[in-house]
Design a protein around this motif. Structure first.
Motif, PDB file in Angstrom:
ATOM      1  N   ARG A  62      10.948  49.619  51.081  1.00 10.36           N
ATOM      2  CA  ARG A  62      11.962  50.674  51.011  1.00 10.36           C
ATOM      3  C   ARG A  62      11.966  51.301  49.618  1.00 10.36           C
ATOM      4  O   ARG A  62      12.034  52.510  49.450  1.00 10.36           O
ATOM      5  N   LYS A  63      11.854  50.463  48.604  1.00  7.24           N
ATOM      6  CA  LYS A  63      11.801  50.935  47.226  1.00  7.24           C
ATOM      7  C   LYS A  63      10.558  51.801  47.023  1.00  7.24           C
ATOM      8  O   LYS A  63      10.608  52.863  46.393  1.00  7.24           O
TER       9      LYS A  63
ATOM     10  N   LYS B 263      10.876  55.183  48.537  1.00  9.29           N
ATOM     11  CA  LYS B 263      11.735  56.029  47.716  1.00  9.29           C
ATOM     12  C   LYS B 263      10.936  56.646  46.560  1.00  9.29           C
ATOM     13  O   LYS B 263      11.008  57.855  46.310  1.00  9.29           O
TER      14      LYS B 263
ATOM     15  N   ARG C 209       8.354  59.166  47.777  1.00 13.19           N
ATOM     16  CA  ARG C 209       8.964  60.416  48.201  1.00 13.19           C
ATOM     17  C   ARG C 209       9.286  61.283  46.985  1.00 13.19           C
ATOM     18  O   ARG C 209       9.082  62.497  46.993  1.00 13.19           O
ATOM     19  N   LYS C 210       9.783  60.618  45.923  1.00 12.27           N
ATOM     20  CA  LYS C 210      10.109  61.322  44.695  1.00 12.27           C
ATOM     21  C   LYS C 210       8.850  61.989  44.113  1.00 12.27           C
ATOM     22  O   LYS C 210       8.857  63.171  43.745  1.00 12.27           O
TER      23      LYS C 210
END
Lengths: 305, 113
Positions: free
Chosen positions: B85-86, B89, B92-93
């Motif tokens: 999940r990290k 994130k 995506r950034k």
């Protein structure tokens, strides 16, 4: 951590990994074929198209193995199998190579064992760097030798002239003798050492004492010092045995002391009696060995001067 | 079916992470979900899906478990882990920054003399 765990699991449960990979990809193709069929494709054709679009399952599987870090163990295994096949084909070469390796490893092991015992491990006595043995140096035409077996006159010269060292003399071997005490007779090993021998080595008797100069002369009282093992075995570690009489080679001897359990003898021995060194008799030949310790507070330079 | 786009190198991982972040899926399901969300614009080469899944599982970003699928057949289901999940994130950034940068470059007007 996750990678190590995943890699180890892949390596140790290899067949399970392979089975799962195949059934997972098979399942994928079947689901895709079913979808194609639902869109109106004929069953056989759907299967063929699904397989074709998936591409090579073998290639995909290989990439999966690589992804979990199985590439190098696989290649290593392949190389090993190849090596074994090649070696099997030429048994003579293999035998020669194995024999060479065996000899080299064996020789190295032997040499290392000796070096370890002689050079690397310190002597089992306190301050071993200050201990030494006395030798005669012979020099002939193109040849040289050191001899540690000395005779009585050499020992006296060391005793009387080397002020910086504390020296003792001993017989460099042990002999079997009959030992009788308290109704038991045993065949034991006896070594003869001079007064101060244990002091020079840095060993203090566990109980009693070692030989004095008075006991270490011709015609002195018959006395004996016991090893810890003998004391335990024959006297059940009885501390009151000092002063008791025992029979050694049929003659009465008085027990003077017992050495500590950790004492390691230079030659295998169960008990010690005074050497009583002389210039005549055995002392006329090279039957003695001399061990000495640099006195505390003196240096090698002083002793050599 | 609309026009298909080849997926950019390195974006497959991100797409898989996103697909399983919505709920556990088996391999074929991941493929379908990506196609469905992208309205069939993104076509993932089927052969490269599994190496990517194994790589992500090996890194600990997704976890797999065998379960029963819709038609009572066994299937390996993948789900996103906390580490994954990290990772999603941050990917995506990165992707947003890249997309903005490319858009800026493409939107540049010729400078007035």
């Amino acid at each position: 951590m996750a990678r190590m765990h995943s890699w180890w699991r892949a390596l140790t449960r290899r067949s399970r990994l392979e089975d799962e990979m195949v059934s997972e990809m098979d399942g994928h193709i079947e689901r895709y074929a079913a979808d194609l069929e639902a869109r109106g494709m004929e069953s056989g054709e759907a299967r063929r198209v699904a397989r074709l679009e998936f591409g090579s399952m073998g290639a995909a599987a290989e990439e999966c193995r690589e992804a979990v870090g199985l590439r190098w163990p696989d290649e290593l295994a392949r190389d090993l199998r190849y090596a074994v096949r090649v070696l099997r084909k030429s048994p003579a070469f293999t035998a020669a190579a194995v024999a060479t390796l065996a000899l080299c490893i064996g020789a190295n092991t032997v040499i290392f064992s000796v070096v370890d015992a002689v050079l690397l491990r310190p002597l089992p006595y306190p301050q071993p760097e200050r201990l030494f043995s006395v030798a005669r140096h012979f020099q002939g035409k193109g040849s040289e030798a050191y001899q540690t077996n000395l005779w009585g006159s050499v020992w006296e010269a060391v005793r009387d002239n080397a002020a910086y060292v504390d020296a003792a003399v001993f017989s460099d071997g042990s002999m079997g003798v009959n030992f009788a005490a308290g109704g038991r007779v045993e065949y034991v090993k006896q070594q003869r050492v001079s007064a101060g021998f244990f002091r020079v080595l840095g060993i203090t008797p566990l109980i009693g004492r070692e030989f004095s100069a008075d006991e270490d002369r011709q015609g002195g009282p018959a006395v004996v010092v016991l090893s810890y093992a003998l004391w335990k075995r024959l006297f059940r570690a009885d501390p009151s045995i000092v002063g008791q009489a025992v029979m050694l080679r049929g003659e009465p001897h008085t027990i003077l002391g017992v050495l500590p359990a950790e004492f390691q003898s230079i030659v295998p021995a169960d008990l010690w009696t005074p050497l009583r060194p002389s210039r005549s008799g055995e002392g006329a030949g090279s039957n003695y060995a001399v061990v000495a310790r640099l006195r505390s507070g003196t240096t090698w330079a002083q002793a050599n001067g | 079916m609309g026009k298909q786009v080849d997926i950019l190198q390195g974006t497959l991982d991100m797409l898989i992470l996103k697909a399983v972040s919505l709920g556990p899926l088996h391999g074929y399901g991941i493929l379908l979900r990506i196609q469905q969300i992208s309205k069939d614009a993104l076509q993932i080469p089927q052969g490269s899906l599994y190496p990517a899944l194994y790589r992500l599982e090996h890194r600990g970003w997704i976890a797999a478990e065998w379960g029963e699928s819709e038609n009572k057949r066994k299937a390996k289901y993948y789900r996103l882990t906390a580490v994954g999940r990290k990772q999603l994130k941050s990917e995506r950034k990165e992707w947003k920054r890249l997309a903005v940068a490319i858009a800026d470059v493409l939107a540049a007007e010729p400078e007035e003399a």
